[in-house]
Scaffold this motif. Structure first.
Motif, PDB file in Angstrom:
ATOM      1  N   ASP A 127      36.350  10.424 -20.762  1.00  0.00           N
ATOM      2  CA  ASP A 127      35.246  10.094 -21.666  1.00  0.00           C
ATOM      3  C   ASP A 127      33.953   9.996 -20.861  1.00  0.00           C
ATOM      4  OD1 ASP A 127      33.425   9.055 -23.463  1.00  0.00           O
ATOM      5  OD2 ASP A 127      34.784   7.559 -24.275  1.00  0.00           O
ATOM      6  N   PRO A 128      32.978  10.871 -21.093  1.00  0.00           N
ATOM      7  CA  PRO A 128      31.738  10.836 -20.303  1.00  0.00           C
ATOM      8  C   PRO A 128      30.922   9.564 -20.512  1.00  0.00           C
ATOM      9  CG  PRO A 128      31.525  12.346 -22.153  1.00  0.00           C
ATOM     10  CD  PRO A 128      32.962  11.950 -22.091  1.00  0.00           C
ATOM     11  N   PHE A 129      31.207   8.822 -21.572  1.00  0.00           N
ATOM     12  CA  PHE A 129      30.485   7.581 -21.836  1.00  0.00           C
ATOM     13  C   PHE A 129      31.099   6.388 -21.095  1.00  0.00           C
ATOM     14  CE2 PHE A 129      29.267  10.381 -25.186  1.00  0.00           C
ATOM     15  CZ  PHE A 129      27.995  10.001 -25.582  1.00  0.00           C
ATOM     16  N   GLU A 130      32.224   6.604 -20.427  1.00  0.00           N
ATOM     17  CA  GLU A 130      32.923   5.498 -19.772  1.00  0.00           C
ATOM     18  C   GLU A 130      33.140   5.725 -18.285  1.00  0.00           C
ATOM     19  OE1 GLU A 130      36.478   4.705 -21.968  1.00  0.00           O
ATOM     20  OE2 GLU A 130      35.393   4.033 -23.765  1.00  0.00           O
ATOM     21  N   ILE A 131      32.413   6.672 -17.701  1.00  0.00           N
ATOM     22  CA  ILE A 131      32.499   6.916 -16.262  1.00  0.00           C
ATOM     23  C   ILE A 131      31.106   6.826 -15.667  1.00  0.00           C
ATOM     24  CG2 ILE A 131      34.550   8.377 -16.485  1.00  0.00           C
ATOM     25  CD1 ILE A 131      32.759  10.823 -16.167  1.00  0.00           C
ATOM     26  N   GLN A 132      31.024   6.795 -14.350  1.00  0.00           N
ATOM     27  CA  GLN A 132      29.726   6.787 -13.691  1.00  0.00           C
ATOM     28  C   GLN A 132      28.960   8.068 -14.046  1.00  0.00           C
ATOM     29  OE1 GLN A 132      28.175   4.403 -11.772  1.00  0.00           O
ATOM     30  NE2 GLN A 132      29.868   3.103 -12.469  1.00  0.00           N
ATOM     31  N   PRO A 133      27.673   7.956 -14.381  1.00  0.00           N
ATOM     32  CA  PRO A 133      26.918   9.139 -14.829  1.00  0.00           C
ATOM     33  C   PRO A 133      27.001  10.326 -13.873  1.00  0.00           C
ATOM     34  CG  PRO A 133      25.643   7.157 -15.233  1.00  0.00           C
ATOM     35  CD  PRO A 133      26.868   6.724 -14.472  1.00  0.00           C
ATOM     36  N   GLU A 134      26.991  10.069 -12.576  1.00  0.00           N
ATOM     37  CA  GLU A 134      27.026  11.165 -11.615  1.00  0.00           C
ATOM     38  C   GLU A 134      28.325  11.967 -11.709  1.00  0.00           C
ATOM     39  OE1 GLU A 134      26.569  11.900  -6.799  1.00  0.00           O
ATOM     40  OE2 GLU A 134      26.101   9.936  -7.637  1.00  0.00           O
ATOM     41  N   ARG A 135      29.392  11.315 -12.209  1.00  0.00           N
ATOM     42  CA  ARG A 135      30.697  11.991 -12.304  1.00  0.00           C
ATOM     43  C   ARG A 135      30.789  12.925 -13.501  1.00  0.00           C
ATOM     44  NH1 ARG A 135      35.317   8.703 -13.142  1.00  0.00           N
ATOM     45  NH2 ARG A 135      36.398  10.699 -12.894  1.00  0.00           N
TER      46      ARG A 135
END
Length: 547
Positions: A520-528
């Motif tokens: 989920d892109p909303f639940e990981i570090q933005p750079e990842r």
């Protein structure tokens, strides 16, 4: 459960975290597709009950699902075949670090080619900044390694280097004048051309260099579209400058080989396509179908920043005599924009330097004032990269102009741009927070794939984290949220394409263009976010890519 009454769906996706990107921010576990569109969303149990004996069922296994992504500025049809056929000297893709590395790659191809034939290659934009030699190769470098072949190497879209044999074939000599909107670099001592050609001067060489054949063009398009699918991209806005790509797209669609959707932006100046032809034929923006349509027309005011040809009021930091190049004079720009505007063709005007920004705004204001039309959705390509003053933002909002910035340019070559443009002009580089706060509509375009891959996930990560490939966290106060960054490639991008009723969200009635992500892109570090694996991409409810 939200649904539309239909027979059994063709496909159901269940047991997932489906981020619909609807205005209410809703999520669901499952959705059903029929006839290429979403017909129901809800819980896994409810949606699975809709399935019939021939329904395909996909267990998402908890993975996150989002709307298919859109890249609103690509040069895909022209660069797809290059990805397959040209000698690759790009340092962003290969282990090229010096002029010696470049000529070694060229020499390897020459050893397999008959004497007197062409060796055509492509490098990366602003590669001179990163090469150990701190310069581009010149004709003499190429001559020493390939004395019996004609050589042409493009470094992005704005600079091409030719060797002596290639220059001779193009009849470029010390007496050849610079073409309007172009520049032939010359040795300051001898006056002889060095082989380096900028903007329209490149066309002199390209007219004699070999081009791809039609079958190669078609295969290149298929290759490049499939690469897009690997990164969850289901729609691109592709800039074309001659008839063959337009015909190729139509044939590929009829042959069932076009697996992503394309909005075509014909270039109408510096092109084999004229605005007059489109206008007289009666074509307007939106002509076509859900897979292939006319998205507007493209024209370029100034040169590219990667060739130090973008036109600024103040000179470049590393060349006090260089303000850049104007490729279209104001009177021609005004007339072309006005005629296209009046004919119902949306304009997409390339402007990179501040002088070009103002020329574009002047042309749009002139057209809208003479023929008021609220929903034109005209664009300025590359606006929003820098020098977005309060006055320019106000003018854009007042005239309803959309900005198409390109964070990928900053991500890859921002350090080189800083070096030649200077920190003062880039104090507010890529000011997305400020643009949104002031009501400017912005959508993401990568300017790919010749420069770097089509990859909105990379660009979204850069918008949110502001971490660039070259190491800096650039202007962190201009960060935007994850949802705002995704909007640039989903909901806002759909609006920019006049397709907000069909794309951008996973809601009942919309096209079933879907990307399934490993996390989920909303639940990981933005750079990842840039490293997220795309597990599956569906277009029209059909799986077009699966990892």
């Amino acid at each position: 459960m939200k649904s539309r009454h239909l027979p059994h769906p063709d496909l159901v996706l269940f047991n997932g975290k489906i981020r619909t990107f609807a205005a209410d921010g809703s999520t669901c576990e499952a959705l059903a597709c029929a006839g290429g569109r979403i017909v129901a969303t809800g819980t896994s149990d409810d949606i699975r009950r809709l399935a019939g004996p021939d329904t395909q069922s996909v267990d998402l296994k908890g993975r996150t699902t989002i709307p298919g992504l859109t890249d609103t500025h690509v040069h895909l049809s022209e660069k797809g075949t290059a990805e397959m056929e040209l000698v690759d000297c790009r340092d962003f893709y290969t282990g090229v670090h010096s002029i010696s590395d470049i000529v070694e790659r060229l020499a390897r191809r020459a050893a397999e080619s008959p004497k007197g034939s062409w060796i055509v290659a492509h490098g990366s934009p602003m590669q001179d900044f990163r090469l150990q030699d701190k310069r581009f190769p010149n004709s003499h470098d190429l001559d020493r390694a390939l004395p019996d072949h004609l050589v042409s190497v493009s470094f992005g879209a704005h600079i091409t280097i030719g060797n002596t044999l290639a220059l001779a074939a193009a009849k470029i000599t010390r007496d050849t004048p610079d073409p309007a909107g172009g520049h032939i670099t010359r040795d300051p001592q001898t006056g002889e051309p060095t082989g380096e050609l900028h903007e329209r001067a490149q066309l002199i060489l390209k007219k004699v260099a070999p081009d791809f054949n039609y079958l190669q063009l078609k295969d290149g398009i298929v290759f490049a579209l499939n690469q897009c699918l690997e990164r969850g991209v289901t729609t691109v806005h592709d800039i074309v400058r001659y008839a063959e790509p337009v015909r190729a797209y139509q044939e590929l669609y009829k042959e069932g080989r076009m697996h992503a959707r394309v909005s075509i932006l014909p270039r109408v100046i510096e092109s084999m396509i004229e605005s007059k032809s489109l206008i007289e034929l009666g074509l307007i923006t939106g002509f076509g179908n859900d897979w292939l349509r006319i998205g507007g027309v493209k024209m370029s005011i100034d040169g590219g920043i990667t060739g130090r040809n973008a036109c600024f009021y103040d000179p470049y930091e590393d060349d006090e005599h260089n303000h850049g190049i104007i490729r279209i004079q104001q009177d021609e720009l005004d007339e072309t924009v006005r005629k296209c505007h009046e004919a119902g063709l949306r304009c997409c005007v390339h402007a990179i330097g501040d002088r070009a920004f103002d020329m574009a705004l002047d042309a749009y204001e002139n057209a809208v004032q003479k023929s008021p039309r609220k929903d034109h959705r005209h664009r300025i390509e590359h606006m929003g990269n820098w020098l977005s003053t309060q006055e320019r933002m106000d003018r854009m909002v007042r005239s309803g102009i959309i900005a198409i910035p390109n964070i990928a340019i900053g991500y890859y070559v921002g350090d080189a741009i800083l070096d030649c443009v200077g920190e003062k002009r880039l104090t507010k580089a890529f000011p997305f927070r400020t643009l949104l706060k002031n009501g400017v509509i912005i959508a993401g375009g990568s300017d790919s794939p010749g420069y770097w891959p089509v990859d909105p996930l990379r660009d979204i990560a850069a918008c949110v984290s502001r971490k660039m490939r070259w190491g800096d966290v650039w202007v962190p106060e201009e960060r935007i949220s994850v949802s705002e960054a995704f909007a640039m490639h989903t909901t806002t991008a759909a609006y920019v394409g006049f397709e907000e009723n069909d794309k951008g969200t996973l809601e009942v009635g919309k096209l079933a263009d879907i990307a399934v992500l490993a996390e989920d892109p909303f639940e990981i570090q933005p750079e990842r976010i840039k490293d997220l694996k795309v597990e599956m991409t569906l277009v029209g409810g059909e799986v077009k890519y699966q990892a």
